[in-house]
Structure formats: structure tokens, C-alpha cells
Motif scaffolding. Structure first.
Motif, PDB file in Angstrom:
ATOM      1  N   THR A 193       0.828  -1.267  -0.025  1.00  0.00           N
ATOM      2  CA  THR A 193       0.047  -0.002  -0.040  1.00  0.00           C
ATOM      3  C   THR A 193       0.688   1.336  -0.001  1.00  0.00           C
ATOM      4  O   THR A 193       1.891   1.311   0.785  1.00  0.00           O
ATOM      5  CB  THR A 193      -1.041  -0.049   1.444  1.00  0.00           C
ATOM      6  OG1 THR A 193      -0.072  -0.056   2.517  1.00  0.00           O
ATOM      7  CG2 THR A 193      -1.920  -1.232   1.016  1.00  0.00           C
ATOM      8  N   ALA A 194       0.372   2.217  -0.560  1.00  0.00           N
ATOM      9  CA  ALA A 194       1.274   3.298  -0.742  1.00  0.00           C
ATOM     10  C   ALA A 194       0.427   4.591  -0.104  1.00  0.00           C
ATOM     11  O   ALA A 194      -0.750   4.486   0.228  1.00  0.00           O
ATOM     12  CB  ALA A 194       1.100   3.956  -2.209  1.00  0.00           C
ATOM     13  N   GLU A 195       1.156   5.767   0.636  1.00  0.00           N
ATOM     14  CA  GLU A 195       0.407   6.500   1.381  1.00  0.00           C
ATOM     15  C   GLU A 195       0.825   7.785   0.613  1.00  0.00           C
ATOM     16  O   GLU A 195       0.497   8.936   1.455  1.00  0.00           O
ATOM     17  CB  GLU A 195       1.157   6.615   2.707  1.00  0.00           C
ATOM     18  CG  GLU A 195       1.019   5.308   3.479  1.00  0.00           C
ATOM     19  CD  GLU A 195      -0.565   4.882   3.808  1.00  0.00           C
ATOM     20  OE1 GLU A 195      -1.378   5.800   3.781  1.00  0.00           O
ATOM     21  OE2 GLU A 195      -0.935   3.646   3.937  1.00  0.00           O
ATOM     22  N   SER A 196       1.377   7.937  -0.396  1.00  0.00           N
ATOM     23  CA  SER A 196       1.888   9.213  -1.098  1.00  0.00           C
ATOM     24  C   SER A 196       2.117   8.959  -2.492  1.00  0.00           C
ATOM     25  O   SER A 196       2.306   7.527  -2.953  1.00  0.00           O
ATOM     26  CB  SER A 196       3.027   9.919  -0.477  1.00  0.00           C
ATOM     27  OG  SER A 196       3.299  11.036  -1.316  1.00  0.00           O
ATOM     28  N   ILE A 197       2.017   9.943  -3.517  1.00  0.00           N
ATOM     29  CA  ILE A 197       2.379   9.613  -4.745  1.00  0.00           C
ATOM     30  C   ILE A 197       3.950   9.481  -5.127  1.00  0.00           C
ATOM     31  O   ILE A 197       4.492   9.054  -5.901  1.00  0.00           O
ATOM     32  CB  ILE A 197       1.873  10.805  -5.706  1.00  0.00           C
ATOM     33  CG1 ILE A 197       1.902  10.336  -7.145  1.00  0.00           C
ATOM     34  CG2 ILE A 197       2.631  12.237  -5.557  1.00  0.00           C
ATOM     35  CD1 ILE A 197       0.966  11.122  -8.071  1.00  0.00           C
ATOM     36  N   VAL A 198       4.549  10.096  -3.764  1.00  0.00           N
ATOM     37  CA  VAL A 198       6.102   9.964  -3.703  1.00  0.00           C
ATOM     38  C   VAL A 198       6.366   8.811  -3.215  1.00  0.00           C
ATOM     39  O   VAL A 198       6.028   7.920  -2.131  1.00  0.00           O
ATOM     40  CB  VAL A 198       6.680  11.093  -2.951  1.00  0.00           C
ATOM     41  CG1 VAL A 198       8.263  10.953  -2.760  1.00  0.00           C
ATOM     42  CG2 VAL A 198       6.057  12.419  -3.353  1.00  0.00           C
ATOM     43  N   ASN A 199       7.592   8.014  -4.075  1.00  0.00           N
ATOM     44  CA  ASN A 199       8.040   6.776  -3.662  1.00  0.00           C
ATOM     45  C   ASN A 199       8.728   6.773  -2.226  1.00  0.00           C
ATOM     46  O   ASN A 199       9.376   7.895  -1.867  1.00  0.00           O
ATOM     47  CB  ASN A 199       8.871   6.113  -4.522  1.00  0.00           C
ATOM     48  CG  ASN A 199       9.333   4.536  -4.437  1.00  0.00           C
ATOM     49  OD1 ASN A 199      10.185   4.191  -3.599  1.00  0.00           O
ATOM     50  ND2 ASN A 199       8.425   3.765  -4.951  1.00  0.00           N
ATOM     51  N   PHE A 200       8.650   5.636  -1.380  1.00  0.00           N
ATOM     52  CA  PHE A 200       9.489   5.465  -0.181  1.00  0.00           C
ATOM     53  C   PHE A 200      11.063   5.822  -0.146  1.00  0.00           C
ATOM     54  O   PHE A 200      11.652   6.369   0.814  1.00  0.00           O
ATOM     55  CB  PHE A 200       9.417   4.040   0.313  1.00  0.00           C
ATOM     56  CG  PHE A 200       8.160   3.555   0.457  1.00  0.00           C
ATOM     57  CD1 PHE A 200       6.984   4.138   1.105  1.00  0.00           C
ATOM     58  CD2 PHE A 200       7.794   2.186  -0.026  1.00  0.00           C
ATOM     59  CE1 PHE A 200       5.596   3.478   1.083  1.00  0.00           C
ATOM     60  CE2 PHE A 200       6.465   1.726   0.161  1.00  0.00           C
ATOM     61  CZ  PHE A 200       5.516   2.331   0.716  1.00  0.00           C
ATOM     62  N   GLY A 201      11.632   5.483  -1.364  1.00  0.00           N
ATOM     63  CA  GLY A 201      12.847   5.810  -1.440  1.00  0.00           C
ATOM     64  C   GLY A 201      13.386   7.104  -1.965  1.00  0.00           C
ATOM     65  O   GLY A 201      14.582   7.430  -2.092  1.00  0.00           O
ATOM     66  N   VAL A 202      12.591   7.890  -2.010  1.00  0.00           N
ATOM     67  CA  VAL A 202      12.878   9.497  -2.674  1.00  0.00           C
ATOM     68  C   VAL A 202      13.120  10.245  -1.410  1.00  0.00           C
ATOM     69  O   VAL A 202      12.373  10.493  -0.369  1.00  0.00           O
ATOM     70  CB  VAL A 202      11.596   9.967  -3.428  1.00  0.00           C
ATOM     71  CG1 VAL A 202      11.904  11.309  -3.949  1.00  0.00           C
ATOM     72  CG2 VAL A 202      11.401   9.076  -4.621  1.00  0.00           C
ATOM     73  N   GLY A 203      14.090  11.084  -1.707  1.00  0.00           N
ATOM     74  CA  GLY A 203      14.601  11.982  -0.414  1.00  0.00           C
ATOM     75  C   GLY A 203      13.431  12.724  -0.104  1.00  0.00           C
ATOM     76  O   GLY A 203      12.688  13.244  -0.946  1.00  0.00           O
ATOM     77  N   GLY A 204      13.327  12.808   1.380  1.00  0.00           N
ATOM     78  CA  GLY A 204      12.261  13.895   1.795  1.00  0.00           C
ATOM     79  C   GLY A 204      10.832  13.279   1.777  1.00  0.00           C
ATOM     80  O   GLY A 204       9.822  13.877   2.073  1.00  0.00           O
TER      81      GLY A 204
END
Length: 579
Positions: free
Chosen positions: A371-382
Motif C-alpha cells: 500500500t502507498a501513502e503518497s504519490i512519492v515513493n518511499f525511496g525518494v529523498g524527503g
């Protein structure tokens, strides 16, 4: 403006291809084993032949035209080097810190990060024995501007480099070339890039993409250089030409000097890498079956495709020890159409009803997605969870119904859900429709069987909700949030670009501008987090899942590791074979 469409095509080829593969089977069996980290294997030593088995062709072997994540990952470890590169590590923080490669350090910016300087190492050579020069780097970057001939690659530099009306090196007038030569300057072994605005994370871009890589002018044949390879890494292509549908044999490059390299970037262990491509319709299952069987040369093989659900039940016994399950860099999400769904309470109701856990199950279960909690991936800075989506991942139908009833809209509220048709996506659509209809929507399913992204990018469309996927070009949300939701580079009279929901908001774009003009990455990340929160408040998207990678290797592959540095593909910088 950057050609973000190509990046989406790259996701389509890697992420969406995985979607179609998963359509071959159902959910994962809970008894099937998985590993959250790379499998243990014998100590890696130099020598032997590694077999790399791939299921789809690349589009080019030209560094300025490469945009597939898998190709960027593998070629950076084998045949091509750049100014900087990411190290071999499973630590996501360390994986996002560039290491000097052909340069002596990771770059020196001016006060506002609008200029970056790098000094090249001594002793770096092309496979033909000639020195790699500052001018080679400048020429490589100049080729990106010739997007009528050097097509398909990333072109962020077009919007950043401080030069106007430059058509590339093939058609430039003397004055145009002189202007370019002021934007990228050479002083001996020192190259300086002059940008028209701050580029705080430029080293991340240079480490992730090969658009800034060197290219030798007298080797260049423009569009005819698509498959020619002049290596500067530890390997070269035998015969010098990559075969699109077959691959190539990579052999030692005798002009490569390991003393100029950093062992954290590439150990170059195998003597030979047999890179085999089979783009047939059944190639994924054939490759996975071969590596599961683990016979003959397949004991020394790395499988590029992820294990499809139809093979989950076979990952038992010895195969279990050779399988690795990881998160991928690709996020999938829903987009409300802001031209048709103008009532914010309707969009909030839509989001509240989404059963994300049910969607993950339909996608193939815990071996296929999380499951995702954002459109930004876990591995992306910030990265941070978007607080707008803190509700239950099973969906809250009653809360959604209350929002829809309070919206003032007539119920049932009709919506058309458009998605790319696969067996798996049909299952996902059914899960979404069930909760939406229970909340008071009247959902019409609109599966597209031909092209997809060109259809949902049109400003005038019948779609009220759409599904899409995206992966960051480098570990910064600057390559996620602005390209997907900033209307200015996306909108025209005929398209909403990658802003498929046609979202437009002046306050959001003001935050994006603050991020773009930041001279510090931490400051930039703070603004991007604010921008993501604004998107959540407006329900500009609804997160669904992060694709998972489920890999398998042969029993005689050593040093096997899957790292964030290579977009969660098997990292050829560390892999070897028993011999």
C-alpha cells in the motif's frame, strides 16, 4: 521543457509490463516464502561468465537516448561511466549520495547552485585508448538538444542550461555553437555547467541519468549511432554494436583502469557477461522457469523479470533461498478529473471509499505490491506519508457516503473510471467499483484496449477518474510532483500532459517555484512536502500501491544484491559467479 512523457513510457515498459505479467495469475499464496533483503550467496570473486536473461528490448544503446531504468542501472555498472554515480548499498540514505566516478569529487556549486564545476580524473580512457576529455562531456550534453535526431532520452538540461535557441551540434550555426560553449565551459580538465536557475540536486540527476555523460565527437553518427557503443567502463560490447533483440556479449575493456574507479561503484567481477534478450510473448515464464530449474548455465544466471504470480507456488525449497522480494521505485495512483469533478467533497468521498488493501490483493498480493501513502515513493529523498490519506486502507464507505450526501450533488453520482485493460486491472477496477457504488457513486468502467496515456492526457475526455503510474528520475520529489501536477509545462490546447487530471492551482505552483529556486536540498524537500500536502488537501490524486519486485537468481551467482542505487534491480556492480 523536459520530456516527461518519455519517463512515463519507461515506467510503462518496466512497471506496466509487470502489470500485464501479473495478469497471468491470481493472488500470492501466504505459504510462499519471501525475503525483505537480498539473499545470501557465496563470497564474490573475480572471473567466470554471468548470464543476464532479459524479457524486452531496449530502445537504444546511445547514452543520451537511454531512459529505461533497467538499462541505466546495468549500463552504468558495466560499459558507461559518468561524472558521478550511486554506490552499491542497500542503505537507502547512502544509496542517494553520489560518489565521484570520472570526476575527482561530486561537484562544486556556486552560491546559488546555478553553476556546477567538476574536475576530471587523470588516466580515464575510451575503449579505443583515447583520453576522455572535458570537451567530450560538453559534446555529450550538446547532443541532447538535437531532439530531432537524438530522440527518446531525458532532456531536463534543455530547461536548465543557460542557452537559448540551440539546435544541437549537427545543425548549429557558428553563433549558436558559441552561445552553447559559454553555457558549458572547459578549462583544462575542469568542466563548468552554467544554468539559468538553481539546480540544487544536479549531482543526483547526473548520477541517475546518462544525459550528461561524455560522447566522443568523431565517433558520433547522429541518429545512426543508436546501437553503437564506445565504452569507458570495465566492459565493452564485443563487436561494438548492441543487438536490439538479442543483446550482446560484454567482455573486459583493456583500456579501463580500476585505479581510476571507486570499488563502491563497480567491482566488475565476471570476465564475461552474456546479456541475452528474448522479447517473445512467453519469455517471462520461460526465463523464470529456467532459473527455478537451475540447470547448466542457468545456475550462473540473473533473471531480469520479476516472478509472475503464476510461478509463486514454485518458489519453494532451494528456490526459496534464491528469491528476493523488494519494493520498486514505481507508485500507482488514481487521478480525479478536475474538469468534470469540480466539487471538492465529491473528490474527498471518492478517496475515502478506496479499498487500497483490496486493490493490492487484486494486484497479486504481498509479492506484487504494498500500500502507498503518497504519490512519492518511499525511496525518494524527503519522503513522508501524505496526511490527507491517513484513513483506513480498507476504505471507509460510511464516511464517503456522508461526504457525498453533504456535497449537494444528486445521488447516485455518475462517474466513469478509465484504465488500461489487463486481467489484473479488471480485478482492481471491480474492487474500486464495489466501494464507490456502495458509497453512492454510479460507476461506469471504461477499460482501454489500445493506447492509454495519450487518451487520458486529453483535456476533453469522458473520464472522471483514471489510473496511472510513475517513478522518479532521480531520488528527488522534484522529478515527481512538478512534472505530474504543475500545469505550466503540461498544459496546451490539446493536452494536459502528465497532469492527467488537469489539476491547476496557483498556490500549489507557487510552492513548486519555491522548491525549484531552492539552493539547498533540505530546503527544497521541505517545500515539496508542502506541495504534496496541498495536493492531498485538494485530492489531486489518490495513492494506491507501490509495485514490488520479486526476483530469482541461479545458485552459482555470488554477491547478489538488489539496491536503491540501481532502482531496485539486481546490482551488477557487486554480482559475480562461482568458477
Amino acid at each position: 521543457m523536459p520530456n516527461y512523457l518519455k519517463r512515463m513510457f519507461a515506467v510503462g515498459a518496466a512497471g506496466a509490463l509487470a502489470l500485464s505479467l501479473a495478469a497471468c495469475g491470481g493472488d500470492g499464496d501466504s505459504d510462499n516464502p519471501s525475503s525483505g533483503e537480498s539473499s545470501d550467496s557465496a563470497e564474490a570473486t573475480a572471473g567466470g561468465t554471468l548470464y543476464y536473461l532479459q524479457h524486452y528490448p531496449f530502445e537504444s544503446a546511445d547514452p543520451q537516448r537511454i531512459y529505461y531504468g533497467l538499462e541505466l542501472a546495468n549500463f552504468r555498472r558495466t560499459i558507461y561511466r559518468g561524472l558521478v554515480a550511486f554506490p552499491v548499498t542497500e542503505d537507502p540514505v547512502e544509496a542517494a549520495k553520489p560518489v565521484a566516478d570520472l570526476a575527482t569529487d561530486t561537484g562544486t556549486p556556486n552560491e546559488d547552485a546555478s553553476e556546477w564545476s567538476f574536475t576530471l580524473k587523470d588516466g580515464i580512457k575510451w575503449e579505443d585508448g583515447s583520453d576522455i576529455t572535458c570537451e567530450d562531456f560538453a559534446y555529450g550534453a550538446s547532443r541532447v538538444f538535437a531532439n530531432d535526431l537524438i530522440t527518446g532520452g531525458p532532456n531536463y538540461i534543455l530547461s536548465y542550461l543557460d542557452v537559448k535557441d540551440y539546435p544541437g551540434p549537427y545543425k548549429a550555426t557558428e553563433a549558436q555553437q558559441a552561445a552553447f560553449d559559454k553555457a558549458i565551459t572547459c578549462d583544462g580538465k575542469t568542466i563548468t555547467y552554467h544554468f539559468n536557475k538553481p539546480w540544487a540536486d544536479f549531482p543526483l540527476a547526473a548520477a541517475s541519468l546518462s544525459m550528461m555523460d561524455p560522447y566522443k565527437k568523431d565517433f558520433d553518427e547522429g541518429a545512426k549511432s543508436t546501437w553503437k557503443v564506445l565504452a569507458n567502463g570495465p566492459y565493452k560490447v564485443e563487436g561494438g554494436v548492441w543487438d536490439k533483440n538479442k543483446g550482446a556479449t560484454l567482455v573486459r575493456n583493456d583500456q579501463y583502469d580500476a585505479a581510476t574507479d571507486d570499488p563502491s561503484l563497480r567491482e566488475a567481477l565476471p570476465d564475461t557477461i552474456e546479456y541475452q534478450i528474448n522479447p517473445s510473448d512467453t519469455s517471462v515464464e520461460l526465463i523464470i522457469d529456467r532459473v527455478i530449474a537451475d540447470a547448466g548455465n542457468d545456475q550462473y544466471a540473473v533473471a531480469a523479470p520479476t516472478i509472475p504470480p503464476t510461478r509463486y507456488s514454485q518458489i519453494q525449497g532451494p528456490a526459496k533461498d534464491r528469491a528476493v522480494l523488494t519494493d520498486s521505485p514505481y507508485n500507482f495512483y488514481l487521478l480525479p478529473n478536475f474538469k468534470s469533478m469540480t466539487n471538492p467533497d465529491v473528490r474527498k468521498a471518492l478517496a475515502a471509499a478506496v479499498d487500497i488493501e483490496g486493490v493490492v490483493k487484486a494486484r497479486g498480493g504481498e509479492y506484487a505490491a504494498t500500500t502507498a501513502e503518497s504519490i512519492v515513493n518511499f525511496g525518494v529523498g524527503g519522503y513522508q506519508d501524505n496526511p490527507a490519506f491517513a484513513g483506513p486502507n480498507t476504505g471507509d464507505v460510511e464516511a464517503a457516503k456522508a461526504l457525498l450526501e453533504g456535497s449537494g450533488e444528486k445521488m447516485p453520482y455518475p462517474i466513469t473510471f478509465t484504465y488500461s485493460k489487463t486481467d489484473t486491472n479488471d480485478k482492481i477496477a471491480a474492487v474500486l467499483k464495489e466501494n464507490w457504488d456502495a458509497a453512492g457513486f454510479e460507476t461506469k468502467l471504461d477499460p482501454l484496449t489500445d493506447t492509454y496515456y495519450d487518451v487520458i492526457s486529453k483535456p476533453e475526455k469522458e473520464s472522471d477518474v483514471m489510473m496511472a503510474g510513475w517513478g522518479a528520475d532521480w531520488p528527488s520529489a522534484m522529478t515527481v510532483i512538478p512534472p505530474l501536477f504543475d500545469s505550466r509545462p503540461n498544459f496546451s490546447s490539446t493536452t494536459c500532459g502528465q497532469d492527467y487530471g488537469c489539476y491547476q492551482d496557483a498556490d500549489f505552483e507557487k510552492i513548486v517555484d519555491q522548491a525549484a529556486n531552492s539552493t539547498d536540498i533540505d530546503e527544497q524537500n521541505g517545500y515539496l512536502q508542502q506541495a504534496d500536502e496541498k495536493l492531498g488537501e485538494d485530492t489531486a490524486y489518490i495513492p494506491l500501491y507501490v509495485l514490488k519486485n520479486y526476483y530469482i537468481r541461479g545458485s552459482k551467482v555470488t554477491g547478489y544484491v538488489v539496491t536503491p542505487s540501481t532502482s531496485m534491480y539486481p546490482d551488477l556492480g557487486a554480482i559475480g559467479v562461482e568458477h
